[in-house]
Scaffold this active site. Structure first.
Site, PDB file in Angstrom:
ATOM      1  N   GLU A  84       0.883  -1.167   0.000  1.00  0.00           N
ATOM      2  CA  GLU A  84       0.000   0.000   0.000  1.00  0.00           C
ATOM      3  C   GLU A  84       0.913   1.207   0.000  1.00  0.00           C
ATOM      4  O   GLU A  84       1.794   1.322   0.848  1.00  0.00           O
ATOM      5  CB  GLU A  84      -0.913  -0.039   1.231  1.00  0.00           C
ATOM      6  CG  GLU A  84      -2.151   0.805   1.060  1.00  0.00           C
ATOM      7  CD  GLU A  84      -1.976   2.168   1.656  1.00  0.00           C
ATOM      8  OE1 GLU A  84      -1.915   3.134   0.857  1.00  0.00           O
ATOM      9  OE2 GLU A  84      -1.869   2.272   2.877  1.00  0.00           O
ATOM     10  N   CYS A  94      -2.019   8.511   3.892  1.00  0.00           N
ATOM     11  CA  CYS A  94      -2.166   8.070   2.502  1.00  0.00           C
ATOM     12  C   CYS A  94      -3.584   8.349   2.015  1.00  0.00           C
ATOM     13  O   CYS A  94      -3.836   8.364   0.820  1.00  0.00           O
ATOM     14  CB  CYS A  94      -1.818   6.596   2.372  1.00  0.00           C
ATOM     15  SG  CYS A  94      -2.640   5.561   3.574  1.00  0.00           S
TER      16      CYS A  94
HETATM   17  P1  NDP Z   1       9.587   4.900   2.868  1.00  0.00           P
HETATM   18  O1  NDP Z   1       8.858   4.210   1.788  1.00  0.00           O
HETATM   19  O2  NDP Z   1      11.019   5.209   2.669  1.00  0.00           O
HETATM   20  O3  NDP Z   1       9.502   4.050   4.242  1.00  0.00           O
HETATM   21  C1  NDP Z   1       8.490   3.127   4.581  1.00  0.00           C
HETATM   22  C2  NDP Z   1       9.129   1.920   5.265  1.00  0.00           C
HETATM   23  O4  NDP Z   1       9.980   1.239   4.343  1.00  0.00           O
HETATM   24  C3  NDP Z   1      10.029   2.267   6.455  1.00  0.00           C
HETATM   25  O5  NDP Z   1       9.960   1.250   7.404  1.00  0.00           O
HETATM   26  C4  NDP Z   1      11.395   2.305   5.805  1.00  0.00           C
HETATM   27  O6  NDP Z   1      12.488   2.193   6.690  1.00  0.00           O
HETATM   28  C5  NDP Z   1      11.297   1.122   4.874  1.00  0.00           C
HETATM   29  N1  NDP Z   1      12.249   1.135   3.775  1.00  0.00           N
HETATM   30  C6  NDP Z   1      12.883   2.177   3.211  1.00  0.00           C
HETATM   31  N2  NDP Z   1      13.698   1.760   2.221  1.00  0.00           N
HETATM   32  C7  NDP Z   1      13.569   0.411   2.154  1.00  0.00           C
HETATM   33  C8  NDP Z   1      14.140  -0.586   1.332  1.00  0.00           C
HETATM   34  N3  NDP Z   1      15.008  -0.285   0.376  1.00  0.00           N
HETATM   35  N4  NDP Z   1      13.795  -1.868   1.527  1.00  0.00           N
HETATM   36  C9  NDP Z   1      12.909  -2.203   2.484  1.00  0.00           C
HETATM   37  N5  NDP Z   1      12.334  -1.285   3.310  1.00  0.00           N
HETATM   38  C10 NDP Z   1      12.649   0.004   3.128  1.00  0.00           C
HETATM   39  O7  NDP Z   1       8.796   6.206   3.210  1.00  0.00           O
HETATM   40  P2  NDP Z   1       9.355   7.472   4.026  1.00  0.00           P
HETATM   41  O8  NDP Z   1       9.166   7.216   5.434  1.00  0.00           O
HETATM   42  O9  NDP Z   1      10.735   7.844   3.584  1.00  0.00           O
HETATM   43  O10 NDP Z   1       8.383   8.600   3.515  1.00  0.00           O
HETATM   44  C11 NDP Z   1       8.591   9.159   2.207  1.00  0.00           C
HETATM   45  C12 NDP Z   1       7.282   9.384   1.507  1.00  0.00           C
HETATM   46  O11 NDP Z   1       6.620   8.126   1.326  1.00  0.00           O
HETATM   47  C13 NDP Z   1       6.274  10.225   2.269  1.00  0.00           C
HETATM   48  O12 NDP Z   1       6.516  11.571   2.108  1.00  0.00           O
HETATM   49  C14 NDP Z   1       4.990   9.765   1.641  1.00  0.00           C
HETATM   50  O13 NDP Z   1       4.809  10.431   0.414  1.00  0.00           O
HETATM   51  C15 NDP Z   1       5.212   8.297   1.367  1.00  0.00           C
HETATM   52  N6  NDP Z   1       4.651   7.455   2.451  1.00  0.00           N
HETATM   53  C16 NDP Z   1       3.426   6.901   2.279  1.00  0.00           C
HETATM   54  C17 NDP Z   1       2.855   6.170   3.306  1.00  0.00           C
HETATM   55  C18 NDP Z   1       1.502   5.575   3.162  1.00  0.00           C
HETATM   56  O14 NDP Z   1       0.802   5.450   4.153  1.00  0.00           O
HETATM   57  N7  NDP Z   1       1.106   5.140   1.988  1.00  0.00           N
HETATM   58  C19 NDP Z   1       3.512   5.978   4.578  1.00  0.00           C
HETATM   59  C20 NDP Z   1       4.826   6.578   4.665  1.00  0.00           C
HETATM   60  C21 NDP Z   1       5.338   7.282   3.613  1.00  0.00           C
HETATM   61  P3  NDP Z   1      13.137   3.539   7.333  1.00  0.00           P
HETATM   62  O15 NDP Z   1      12.228   3.919   8.384  1.00  0.00           O
HETATM   63  O16 NDP Z   1      14.467   3.176   7.805  1.00  0.00           O
HETATM   64  O17 NDP Z   1      13.216   4.542   6.233  1.00  0.00           O
END
Ligand code: NDP
Length: 495
Positions: free
Chosen positions: A260, A294
């Site tokens: 998602e 989201c």
């Molecule tokens: P990310 O997609 O980077 O992070 C979400 C999760 O994925 C975190 O646990 C993160 O770890 C992990 N992650 C990051 N890189 C990897 C990888 N290569 N392999 C596996 N897991 C990984 O989102 P961000 O937190 O950086 O937010 C950036 C943008 O993403 C926001 O501004 C928003 O636009 C969107 N977002 C959307 C969400 C939703 O509900 N649909 C939720 C959060 C973000 P870590 O914490 O170490 O980065």
């Protein structure tokens, strides 16, 4: 404001909160400091970061534990899920305060999230007893067929910071209910909520290794987790670019996948709408959770006949919203989560202006008695749906108004996006509401409600770049967390 919300340290501290791996609390190879975005002098705690050897240990232990867990009696499994859910609901005040302190959402939202997370566990506790199979006659004489769902195995759960407890819970609860083991990598911005939930799960009557908390950065341990050949399924919530990378890793190993991701949800406000209701839905949908949802209403598609009145009330409402410390009484909008997010938000203000949008109010970084990442809610006017601010997910307390001349134009604009998580309409017309429900290209449709705000017992997910794989939540979760077995049984002659 220069500090990030998490600060790495190469010197692991024995005081740091530990990972939970193979039934033991283990120190990491390094720690991070978790700092409140409401107050950069408030260190919520230090949290261990796992390495590859610990990840391997977790995956090995999970495999052994899963086989044991799958053979637990139904009521024994149900009791575990009920105990987790009931404790979360009973401690919603305490755990909600912790969540709000580390994530930045107002206290009422933090408490509400923890309570809701508890409900996911009690809901799936009941689902443990509702796992019914199917049977069929074979086309061959004397052969019966039964079709059952079996656990998929060891599930990797990667959760975001914006709903650190609820998102994780709507994945962990069904994973356990359907008989799987879990390796959970929570967001590094919100490790305290993850650690607190793990403490509750670790107390339960579960095999050692069934549930593992593996904190660490996404780029490092997250990436290794999704590439691990010992993982049978991955459930991810986060950004589209990270989701794309995870999909590639999953396909490489033929790992089952559910994701998602972002969205660009629109709320259409028609000329026959109840304007008080429409303004309230737009404000709540756009700025709840500091716009970091989201399901946020980041596009407001407004009929020209009521545009000026609606916009006037919207701006008045936005300007009246109180921005402040997440734990302070009266706060309606907490800080944004991190310095990085704040920089991105401010960059979007400049991009929006450069594209010709008018920032009618807010969108400004402000100071409060404690140093944090505070931003006033911003409303862009005179925008078109082709502008980048209306195409990309901003994840900010910012919304954009797009003026349209008819219902048809509104529906077209709502659907003109590569995402498709939620879509809403404010109207008194049954005909428009029904037509919108049938023709909005999104996973969830809201009629006379904000685009944000969903229940826990029904499917959740979107279309386009918003989601990938089977739906989450409700009994639909069985599709992802189980695999189907079709058995052919020739009973033979009883004599
Ligand atoms: P990310 O997609 O980077 O992070 C979400 C999760 O994925 C975190 O646990 C993160 O770890 C992990 N992650 C990051 N890189 C990897 C990888 N290569 N392999 C596996 N897991 C990984 O989102 P961000 O937190 O950086 O937010 C950036 C943008 O993403 C926001 O501004 C928003 O636009 C969107 N977002 C959307 C969400 C939703 O509900 N649909 C939720 C959060 C973000 P870590 O914490 O170490 O980065």
């Amino acid at each position: 404001m220069t500090q990030p919300s998490t600060q790495p340290s190469t010197q692991p501290s024995t005081q740091a909160n530990k990972n939970y791996i193979a039934g033991e609390w283990l120190s990491g190879v390094s720690d991070i400091a978790n700092i409140s975005p409401s107050d950069l002098s408030d260190v919520v705690g230090h949290f261990a970061q796992a390495d590859t050897a610990q990840l391997d240990k977790a995956v090995d232990a999970a495999h052994a534990a899963q086989a044991e867990w799958a053979n637990y009696g139904l009521e024994r499994k149900q009791a575990v899920l009920n105990a987790i859910g009931n404790e979360m609901m009973a401690r919603a005040e305490e755990l909600g305060t912790l969540l709000s302190r580390e994530e930045g959402k107002p206290l009422a939202e933090g408490k509400g999230e923890v309570y809701r997370a508890g409900q996911f566990f009690t809901y799936y506790a009941a689902e443990v007893l509702r796992q019914l199979g199917q049977n069929a006659q074979s086309v061959r004489a004397g052969v019966d067929i039964d079709i059952r769902r079996e656990p998929v195995g060891t599930v990797a759960i990667i959760s975001p910071w914006n709903f650190p407890t609820a998102t994780a819970s709507w994945k962990i609860a069904p994973a356990l209910a359907y008989g799987n083991a879990v390796i959970w990598k929570p967001a590094n911005a919100t490790p305290a909520s993850a650690h607190a939930l793990t403490e509750i799960i670790a107390k339960q009557d579960i095999p050692k290794g069934l549930f593992n908390l593996v904190m660490g950065s996404g780029r490092d341990i997250g990436q290794k987790l999704v590439e691990h050949t010992g993982i049978n399924a991955i459930s991810f919530t986060g950004s589209v670019p990270v989701g794309r990378g995870i999909a590639q890793a999953a396909v490489g190993n033929f790992t089952k996948l559910q994701m998602e991701m972002g969205s660009k949800n629109a709320l259409a406000v028609m000329d026959d709408a109840d304007l008080d209701l429409a303004v309230a839905a737009a404000l709540g949908g756009s700025f709840g959770g500091t716009g970091q949802k989201c399901t946020a209403s980041s596009r407001l598609v407004v009929h020209e006949a009521i545009h000026d009145t609606f916009v006037e009330r919207l701006i008045k409402g936005a300007e009246a919203m109180q921005v402040g410390h997440a734990l302070e009484a009266g706060t309606q909008i907490g800080p944004v989560v991190s310095e990085t997010q704040m920089s991105e938000n401010l960059a979007w203000i400049e991009k929006g202006r450069a594209e010709g949008a008018e920032l009618a109010c807010g969108g400004v970084q402000v100071e409060r008695p404690t140093q944090g990442y505070y931003m006033t809610p911003g409303v862009f006017l005179n925008t078109t749906n082709q502008m980048q601010i209306n195409r990309e997910e901003l994840f900010a307390p910012l919304t954009a108004v797009i003026k349209v001349g008819s219902y048809g134009e509104a529906l077209h604009t709502v659907n003109d996006t590569r995402f498709g998580l939620t879509a809403g309409i404010m109207t008194r017309s049954l005909a428009r509401a029904n037509h919108f429900r049938a023709n909005a290209r999104s996973g969830c449709v809201m009629v006379n409600l904000a685009t944000a705000g969903t229940d826990y017992h029904v499917p959740f997910g979107g279309r386009g770049e918003s989601s990938y794989g089977p739906r989450e939540q409700g009994s639909n979760a069985a599709e992802f967390y189980t695999t189907v077995k079709t058995a052919y049984i020739a009973a033979g002659d009883p004599e």
